[in-house]
Design an enzyme around this catalytic site. Structure first.
Site, PDB file in Angstrom:
ATOM      1  N   HIS A   1     -27.052  54.128  49.749  1.00  0.00           N
ATOM      2  CA  HIS A   1     -26.138  53.413  50.591  1.00  0.00           C
ATOM      3  C   HIS A   1     -26.203  54.145  52.014  1.00  0.00           C
ATOM      4  O   HIS A   1     -25.188  53.917  52.966  1.00  0.00           O
ATOM      5  CB  HIS A   1     -24.641  53.261  50.089  1.00  0.00           C
ATOM      6  CG  HIS A   1     -24.500  52.683  48.976  1.00  0.00           C
ATOM      7  ND1 HIS A   1     -23.291  52.275  48.252  1.00  0.00           N
ATOM      8  CD2 HIS A   1     -25.150  51.578  48.269  1.00  0.00           C
ATOM      9  CE1 HIS A   1     -23.628  51.389  47.230  1.00  0.00           C
ATOM     10  NE2 HIS A   1     -24.655  51.027  47.255  1.00  0.00           N
TER      11      HIS A   1
ATOM     12  N   CYS B   1     -26.113  53.186  72.508  1.00  0.00           N
ATOM     13  CA  CYS B   1     -27.355  53.813  72.674  1.00  0.00           C
ATOM     14  C   CYS B   1     -27.472  54.037  74.403  1.00  0.00           C
ATOM     15  O   CYS B   1     -27.425  53.057  75.168  1.00  0.00           O
ATOM     16  CB  CYS B   1     -28.503  52.884  72.192  1.00  0.00           C
ATOM     17  SG  CYS B   1     -30.148  53.434  72.791  1.00  0.00           S
TER      18      CYS B   1
ATOM     19  N   ASP C   1     -11.294  64.712  34.212  1.00  0.00           N
ATOM     20  CA  ASP C   1     -11.702  64.814  35.595  1.00  0.00           C
ATOM     21  C   ASP C   1     -12.812  65.129  35.943  1.00  0.00           C
ATOM     22  O   ASP C   1     -13.279  66.275  35.248  1.00  0.00           O
ATOM     23  CB  ASP C   1     -10.564  66.091  36.090  1.00  0.00           C
ATOM     24  CG  ASP C   1     -10.878  66.535  37.602  1.00  0.00           C
ATOM     25  OD1 ASP C   1     -10.378  65.681  38.414  1.00  0.00           O
ATOM     26  OD2 ASP C   1     -11.746  67.567  37.702  1.00  0.00           O
TER      27      ASP C   1
HETATM   28 ZN   LIG Z   1     -31.533  51.706  72.155  1.00  0.00          ZN
END
Ligand SMILES: [Zn+2]
Length: 255
Positions: free
Chosen positions: A127, A160, A243
């Site tokens: 993920h 960015c 647990d």
């Molecule tokens: Zn960029």
């Protein structure tokens, strides 16, 4: 020793025995392995930052695309809630199994980096990870520390610097496909495994949930270390449902 402790120890000893007998064991982990580190399973209602929002709505790729500021307003909290978390004894036990040559690696659904922090070397993050963000325009990659600086300096949405485009966390959002290379490696490990130890996962989220089935179909065995029911309960050689940190500590102690 109480009866329940004796039963728990017998289960842990069985997992230890399966590990010692296997040559190509692999570990698969889900959110449950990080719960003792203070990271709630976001699919459990009423926990932490997910209490007031629907993760399917705010952590969806469409939410990122349509309203990145709102997305980051939420997601920066998620980053902040994860950066200071430390591995717990369950992560450490899994790293120890790899150090001892008993498992080939760990496939994880978690994005929290804690397996690596605990010392696991072969970590397949199906993920993704909060370790970095990517620019959807130019593909530029930005380390977490830099992204946290951007968030702290404001505006809250990290961009960015070249493209002035909102960065996307390098994690799989709802509605996105899983990274091909990571899934291919996970699939290879699962099909080659003679033992898969599934830790802290309800094994309900596909396609990761299909991996134990891949191991079973190839003639491998399944061990479960998780609380709550899974679709593989009937196929497992053994299930430890205490647990996760206690259970895995007991497994390592029984080796
Ligand atoms: Zn960029």
């Amino acid at each position: 020793m109480t009866t329940s402790q004796a039963v728990a120890s017998a289960g842990a000893a069985r997992v230890a025995e399966l590990l010692q007998r296997s040559d190509r064991a692999v570990v698969l982990t889900g959110a449950g392995v990080s719960v003792p580190s203070g990271i709630p399973d976001f699919r459990t209602p009423g926990t932490g930052i997910w209490e007031k929002v629907d993760p399917m709505e705010v952590a969806h790729i469409d939410a990122f695309r349509s309203d990145p500021d709102r997305f980051w307003g939420f997601y920066s909290q998620r980053f902040a809630s994860l950066v200071d978390k430390r591995p717990n004894p369950a992560h450490e036990a899994i790293a120890e199994l790899e150090r001892r040559g008993l498992v080939r690696g760990v496939i994880t659904q978690n994005v929290d980096r804690l397996h690596r922090a605990a010392g696991s070397r072969r970590v397949i993050e199906v993920h993704g990870s909060i370790d970095r963000c990517v620019c959807p325009e130019c593909g530029g990659r930005f380390e977490l520390d830099r992204v946290l600086e951007m968030i702290a300096e404001g505006p809250a949405t990290p961009e960015c610097p070249s493209c002035i485009t909102p960065l996307k966390p390098d994690v799989v959002l709802f509605g996105e496909l899983l990274p091909e290379a990571a899934m291919a490696e996970a699939h290879a490990l699962a099909s080659e495994a003679d033992l898969m130890v599934c830790v802290g996962s309800s094994l309900e989220v596909y396609p990761v949930a299909s991996l134990p089935g891949v191991t079973l179909a190839a003639g491998g065995r399944i061990a479960l270390v998780t609380q709550g029911r899974t679709p593989y309960d009937g196929d497992a050689e053994v299930k430890l449902d205490g647990d996760v940190a206690d259970e895995l500590h007991a497994v390592v102690a029984a080796l």
